[in-house]
Motif scaffolding. Structure first.
Motif, PDB file in Angstrom:
ATOM      1  N   GLU A 187       0.746  -1.301   0.010  1.00 37.66           N
ATOM      2  CA  GLU A 187      -0.168   0.431  -0.006  1.00 37.66           C
ATOM      3  C   GLU A 187       0.673   1.392   0.109  1.00 37.66           C
ATOM      4  N   PRO A 188       0.047   2.103  -0.891  1.00 34.84           N
ATOM      5  CA  PRO A 188       0.928   4.111  -0.491  1.00 34.84           C
ATOM      6  C   PRO A 188       1.353   3.750   1.052  1.00 34.84           C
ATOM      7  N   PRO A 189       2.330   4.265   1.040  1.00 29.65           N
ATOM      8  CA  PRO A 189       3.464   4.762   0.639  1.00 29.65           C
ATOM      9  C   PRO A 189       4.876   4.113  -0.436  1.00 29.65           C
ATOM     10  N   TYR A 190       4.425   2.420  -0.590  1.00 31.24           N
ATOM     11  CA  TYR A 190       4.722   1.826  -0.359  1.00 31.24           C
ATOM     12  C   TYR A 190       6.627   0.760   0.226  1.00 31.24           C
ATOM     13  N   HIS A 191       6.022   1.792   0.906  1.00 31.01           N
ATOM     14  CA  HIS A 191       7.602   1.413   1.903  1.00 31.01           C
ATOM     15  C   HIS A 191       7.048   1.678   3.356  1.00 31.01           C
ATOM     16  N   GLU A 192       7.838   0.933   4.476  1.00 29.13           N
ATOM     17  CA  GLU A 192       8.112   0.988   5.734  1.00 29.13           C
ATOM     18  C   GLU A 192       9.551   1.762   6.104  1.00 29.13           C
ATOM     19  N   VAL A 193       9.201   2.546   7.114  1.00 28.68           N
ATOM     20  CA  VAL A 193      10.780   3.039   7.561  1.00 28.68           C
ATOM     21  C   VAL A 193      10.821   1.608   8.956  1.00 28.68           C
ATOM     22  N   LEU A 194      12.297   1.078   8.719  1.00 34.80           N
ATOM     23  CA  LEU A 194      12.666  -0.170   9.928  1.00 34.80           C
ATOM     24  C   LEU A 194      12.793   0.385  10.671  1.00 34.80           C
ATOM     25  N   PRO A 195      12.483   0.084  11.405  1.00 33.20           N
ATOM     26  CA  PRO A 195      13.233   1.064  13.468  1.00 33.20           C
ATOM     27  C   PRO A 195      14.760   0.100  13.440  1.00 33.20           C
ATOM     28  N   PRO A 196      15.684   0.946  14.705  1.00 34.12           N
ATOM     29  CA  PRO A 196      16.947   0.971  14.316  1.00 34.12           C
ATOM     30  C   PRO A 196      17.173  -0.858  14.487  1.00 34.12           C
ATOM     31  N   SER A 197      16.232  -1.570  15.651  1.00 27.87           N
ATOM     32  CA  SER A 197      16.707  -3.072  15.825  1.00 27.87           C
ATOM     33  C   SER A 197      16.656  -3.986  14.597  1.00 27.87           C
ATOM     34  N   LEU A 198      15.514  -3.045  14.352  1.00 28.35           N
ATOM     35  CA  LEU A 198      15.155  -4.275  12.545  1.00 28.35           C
ATOM     36  C   LEU A 198      16.645  -3.978  11.317  1.00 28.35           C
ATOM     37  N   GLU A 238      19.340  -6.452   9.993  1.00 25.81           N
ATOM     38  CA  GLU A 238      19.869  -6.998   8.545  1.00 25.81           C
ATOM     39  C   GLU A 238      20.735  -6.312   7.179  1.00 25.81           C
ATOM     40  N   ILE A 239      21.570  -5.020   8.518  1.00 32.85           N
ATOM     41  CA  ILE A 239      22.886  -5.106   8.046  1.00 32.85           C
ATOM     42  C   ILE A 239      23.844  -6.023   8.428  1.00 32.85           C
ATOM     43  N   ASN A 240      23.016  -6.780   9.615  1.00 32.45           N
ATOM     44  CA  ASN A 240      24.715  -7.801  10.486  1.00 32.45           C
ATOM     45  C   ASN A 240      25.124  -9.526   9.224  1.00 32.45           C
ATOM     46  N   ASN A 241      23.295  -9.392   8.629  1.00 33.47           N
ATOM     47  CA  ASN A 241      23.293 -10.712   8.162  1.00 33.47           C
ATOM     48  C   ASN A 241      23.921 -10.408   6.995  1.00 33.47           C
ATOM     49  N   ARG A 242      23.728  -8.950   6.339  1.00 30.52           N
ATOM     50  CA  ARG A 242      24.434  -8.562   5.169  1.00 30.52           C
ATOM     51  C   ARG A 242      25.721  -8.744   5.412  1.00 30.52           C
ATOM     52  N   PHE A 243      26.424  -7.981   6.020  1.00 29.86           N
ATOM     53  CA  PHE A 243      27.795  -7.656   6.518  1.00 29.86           C
ATOM     54  C   PHE A 243      28.882  -8.561   7.313  1.00 29.86           C
ATOM     55  N   ILE A 258      21.912 -12.337  14.672  1.00 35.21           N
ATOM     56  CA  ILE A 258      21.777 -12.158  16.023  1.00 35.21           C
ATOM     57  C   ILE A 258      20.196 -11.356  16.547  1.00 35.21           C
ATOM     58  N   LYS A 259      20.028 -10.812  17.635  1.00 37.23           N
ATOM     59  CA  LYS A 259      19.120 -10.324  17.405  1.00 37.23           C
ATOM     60  C   LYS A 259      19.206  -8.590  18.225  1.00 37.23           C
ATOM     61  N   TYR A 260      19.208  -7.703  17.957  1.00 36.49           N
ATOM     62  CA  TYR A 260      18.945  -6.711  18.637  1.00 36.49           C
ATOM     63  C   TYR A 260      17.396  -5.801  19.241  1.00 36.49           C
ATOM     64  N   ASP A 261      17.915  -5.816  20.086  1.00 35.37           N
ATOM     65  CA  ASP A 261      16.694  -6.104  21.189  1.00 35.37           C
ATOM     66  C   ASP A 261      16.513  -4.742  22.109  1.00 35.37           C
ATOM     67  N   ASP A 262      18.016  -4.037  22.352  1.00 34.02           N
ATOM     68  CA  ASP A 262      17.952  -2.875  23.110  1.00 34.02           C
ATOM     69  C   ASP A 262      17.712  -1.350  22.679  1.00 34.02           C
ATOM     70  N   GLU A 263      16.742  -1.276  22.353  1.00 31.83           N
ATOM     71  CA  GLU A 263      16.472   0.170  21.687  1.00 31.83           C
ATOM     72  C   GLU A 263      16.557   1.318  22.446  1.00 31.83           C
ATOM     73  N   VAL A 264      16.931   2.274  22.326  1.00 28.57           N
ATOM     74  CA  VAL A 264      17.141   3.222  23.416  1.00 28.57           C
ATOM     75  C   VAL A 264      15.828   4.624  22.716  1.00 28.57           C
ATOM     76  N   GLU A 265      15.018   4.500  23.616  1.00 28.55           N
ATOM     77  CA  GLU A 265      13.588   5.225  23.451  1.00 28.55           C
ATOM     78  C   GLU A 265      14.350   6.992  24.182  1.00 28.55           C
ATOM     79  N   LEU A 266      14.314   8.193  23.587  1.00 29.46           N
ATOM     80  CA  LEU A 266      14.302   9.475  24.498  1.00 29.46           C
ATOM     81  C   LEU A 266      14.055  10.579  23.369  1.00 29.46           C
ATOM     82  N   ALA A 267      13.491  11.588  24.098  1.00 26.59           N
ATOM     83  CA  ALA A 267      12.265  12.402  23.858  1.00 26.59           C
ATOM     84  C   ALA A 267      13.431  13.907  23.527  1.00 26.59           C
ATOM     85  N   PHE A 268      13.201  14.080  22.887  1.00 22.63           N
ATOM     86  CA  PHE A 268      14.409  16.414  22.182  1.00 22.63           C
ATOM     87  C   PHE A 268      13.276  16.763  23.011  1.00 22.63           C
TER      88      PHE A 268
END
Length: 747
Positions: free
Chosen positions: A583-594, A598-603, A662-672
């Motif tokens: 569906e539009p907009p035909y993409h979804e921004v991945l959270p940092p953990s996912l 993906e980067i880890n599995n590619r490299f 590897i599962k990266y599930d240690d995201e940190v959230e901050l309010a600027f």
């Protein structure tokens, strides 16, 4: 048969060792026997001393000195033990005493014949004393148990007479009975402690008590009904008197028995002393004969030792020292050029004979070769590198063909010239002292050709010594590195171009949707392994990252180039930061953990290599000012609220590329909030060391951030970079230096 020097010396040492061991065994055996002999003689002497003391103490007791009777009993026990130990052996004072020789049985039998009656008489005395002690103890127990009853009976007598009229005399006698009974009890206890004066007083008061009691018994004025008082007292008094007399007579009985034993001792004591003296003399004679024998043996061994030393010295002089001196003299002549002298070979059948033959072989070879200077010169001439030999005055002594090829001189043109002629910009004093100071390996120098053309060379030198170890020249070897320099310059230019391309890949400091981005980047060489970027992902999200590839230089830079191309929002189909949706907009921004998973599995790192990278990847939703951040093995980011203290974000996972899935599930959230800042950086900053090898450290970085938070962000980043340069002390960093800063604008 071949007798080597080692065998000859070993044989002499073996013989001397055997003799030394024999000496030690003899001395050891003597020391061990000495222990027994000394103890036996001491025992015999003690027997004689005990017999003499026995006689002396017997005399003391006869003369009335009873304080020595315990000593005489101890002497008798000791004498009996010592006599038995000397004859039959045993242990005394921790030493085992051997049995006496059979030849001494007659002496010991005579000793026992005299000693046993003495011992028996003393034992009889001890038994009698023991029986007397039993009676003594019974008497003491009786007196202790009945002294109060005895005193009460006397008080009863006094009370009885007090009730009668006209009985003053009897009352006084009754009072005396109480006094006498008290004194009897008192002196009874004192007599038990061997107080002789107390015994006399006890006898005195017993008599006074008897007299007073008899007076009362004969009194006719006492009514018959009160006679029972005196009768009851008589029952206690007679037993009390009997027990008191036992206390008085105890020592008299013991002394009588002891005096009988002493009389028996005195009859035989002189004979006992004579036998003890005879025993001592026999043991002394045995010991003296052993000492005489030992002296003779030791004297013989000493003579044998001296004989072996003389024989060994003569053999070593004939077969070792003289041949070695001869070889040394011949070697000295050869060293002075006496090659024609032949060496006489001794018929010693050992290494010296072999050494002499080797010397003759060496002499023959020297005569044939004459250690040719031509041979050495050919080696020098055939070298592909330049070789120059310099005299101590700085002039050139010799060069090889490679030197003439490089410099364009003929050999005769250079020999004799100062070495500085071919060195650029170096005075004679400087380069001569420099060459003599130490050995140099592959230093870059510049040679000047005959036509003053500069030739870069890799220069090495060493000091040349003569046969006496004195410096007589300097050997200099140089390799023309003109082509190497050109190749190196080409590589440098290529690396500079690559470095320029790398910096062009970095984003410009900019403002994106209310957030200011700025950075510091200084690679440790022309190319670095650090990389960062920030960009719009869609209408709501801003993405940014900073990564640090392990290692430095070209390999790290190539991987960081590849990563910078991959970590981009476009093209959508291959970007690990987004995923396509129908569906539009035909993409979804991945959270940092996912995205990092993906980067880890590619490299994933290749087998046999250790190349992986650490990174921080974050998303900012500029609509909500909310930040999501993931740290993968990277240096911990620092969040600085506008009105607060710096906060270190230590939550995170493993570096990227080390392990798959590897599962990266240690995201940190901050309010600027407006004015808040975030700093992400590589460990090259905190690990930067100064000239004292001291780390800049996370603590100093936090301190700098807090102390300078009022500065504008661009000024802040400039001052931090200057602080790091000053801390390092020069412009070359050991590791890549990079920092990315993000600030929420206040408007």
């Amino acid at each position: 048969m071949k007798f080597t020097i080692g065998k000859k010396i070993g044989f002499l040492l073996l013989m001397m060792t055997v003799i030394a061991v024999i000496n030690l065994l003899i001395v050891y055996q003597f020391i061990e026997s000495q222990k027994f002999n000394f103890h036996i003689i001491n025992l015999a002497g003690r027997q004689r001393m005990l017999a003499q003391r026995l006689a002396r103490f017997s005399t003391y007791i006869e003369n009335g000195n009873e304080s020595n009777r315990e000593r005489i009993i101890g002497i008798i026990d000791t004498y009996d033990f010592s006599l038995n130990c000397m004859q039959n052996g045993g242990e005394i004072e921790g030493v085992i005493i051997p049995k006496a020789p059979k030849s001494m049985d007659k002496i010991f039998n005579n000793n026992w014949k005299i000693w046993l009656p003495i011992k028996k008489s003393v034992e009889d005395v001890l038994k009698e004393i023991q029986n007397n002690n039993i009676q003594f103890n019974d008497a003491m127990v009786y007196i202790i148990d009945n002294n109060e009853g005895f005193l009460k009976n006397n008080i009863t007598i006094l009370n009885a007479y007090t009730k009668l009229n006209n009985s003053d005399k009897e009352i006084q006698i009754s009072k005396n009975l109480i006094k006498y009974s008290q004194m009897i009890v008192k002196y009874a206890f004192s007599s038990a402690m061997r107080n002789y004066e107390a015994k006399d007083n006890l006898r005195k008061y017993i008599d006074l008590y008897d007299q007073s009691l008899n007076t009362l018994r004969n009194d006719t004025t006492l009514p018959s009904k009160l006679n029972y008082v005196l009768v009851d007292n008589d029952k206690i008094w007679l037993e009390f008197k009997k027990k008191s007399e036992i206390l008085i007579n105890k020592e008299e009985i013991e002394n009588k028995a002891l005096n009988n034993a002493i009389n028996n001792v005195n009859l035989k004591i002189n004979t006992l002393i004579d036998i003890s003296n005879e025993t001592t003399n026999v043991f002394v004679n045995i010991f003296t004969s052993k000492m005489t024998l030992l002296k003779r043996i030791l004297l013989g061994m000493l003579i044998l030792d001296v004989l072996m030393i003389i024989i060994g010295w003569k053999l070593s002089e004939i077969h070792i020292i003289k041949p070695l001196k001869y070889l040394a003299n011949t070697a000295e002549k050869i060293g002075k050029g006496g090659f024609q002298e032949d060496l006489l070979v001794p018929k010693s059948h050992d290494e010296i004979e072999e050494l002499a033959r080797s010397f003759n072989t060496m002499l023959n070879d020297l005569k044939k070769t004459t250690v040719s200077k031509i041979y050495v010169d050919n080696i020098i001439s055939s070298m592909i590198n330049s070789l120059i030999i310099i005299n101590l005055d700085g002039t050139i002594r010799q060069i090889n063909q490679a030197t003439t090829n490089i410099l364009g001189y003929k050999e005769e043109e250079l020999v004799g010239l100062p070495f500085g002629t071919i060195l650029q910009h170096e005075s004679k004093t400087f380069w001569m002292n420099n060459l003599l100071d130490d050995v140099k390996q592959n230093q870059e120098k510049v040679y000047l050709t005959k036509y003053r053309k500069e030739i870069p060379v890799a220069f090495s030198n060493s000091i040349m010594l003569d046969v006496d170890g004195n410096t007589n020249g300097i050997v200099c070897v140089a390799q023309d590195i003109t082509d190497l320099k050109k190749a190196t310059e080409t590589i440098k230019n290529d690396l500079k171009a690559a470095s320029s391309m790398q910096r062009k890949l970095l984003p410009e400091p900019s403002i994106i949707k209310g957030f200011r981005f700025n950075w510091i980047f200084r690679p440790s060489s022309y190319l670095g392994g650090d990389m960062f970027n920030y960009f719009n992902l869609d209408e709501d999200h801003i993405g940014f990252y900073l990564l640090d590839v392990t290692g430095h230089g070209l390999p790290a830079a190539l991987l960081s180039f590849n990563l910078s191309k991959t970590l981009s929002p476009f093209p959508l189909e291959i970007s690990p930061l987004k995923k396509t949706i129908p569906e539009p907009p035909y993409h979804e921004v991945l959270p940092p953990s996912l995205a990092v998973e993906e980067i880890n599995n590619r490299f994933q790192r290749q087998k046999g290599t250790m190349q992986y990278f650490t990174m921080i990847y974050a998303l900012i939703n500029h609509q909500t000012n909310n930040l999501k951040l993931l740290r993968a093995g990277h240096a911990m980011p620092i969040f600085l609220p506008k009105n607060g203290k710096a906060i270190v974000i230590n939550k995170g996972g493993l570096p990227v590329g080390m392990l798959p899935n590897i599962k990266y599930d240690d995201e940190v959230e901050l309010a600027f909030q407006r004015g808040d800042r975030l700093f992400i950086y590589s460990d090259g900053i905190t690990d930067c060391v100064n000239l004292e090898n001291e780390l800049f450290s996370e603590t100093r970085l936090i301190e700098f951030i807090e102390n300078n938070k009022e500065l504008p962000l661009d000024k802040f980043m400039h001052d931090l970079e200057q602080t790091l340069l000053k801390w390092r002390g020069d412009a070359e960093f050991v590791d890549d230096i990079s920092m990315l800063s993000i600030e929420k604008l206040t408007y």
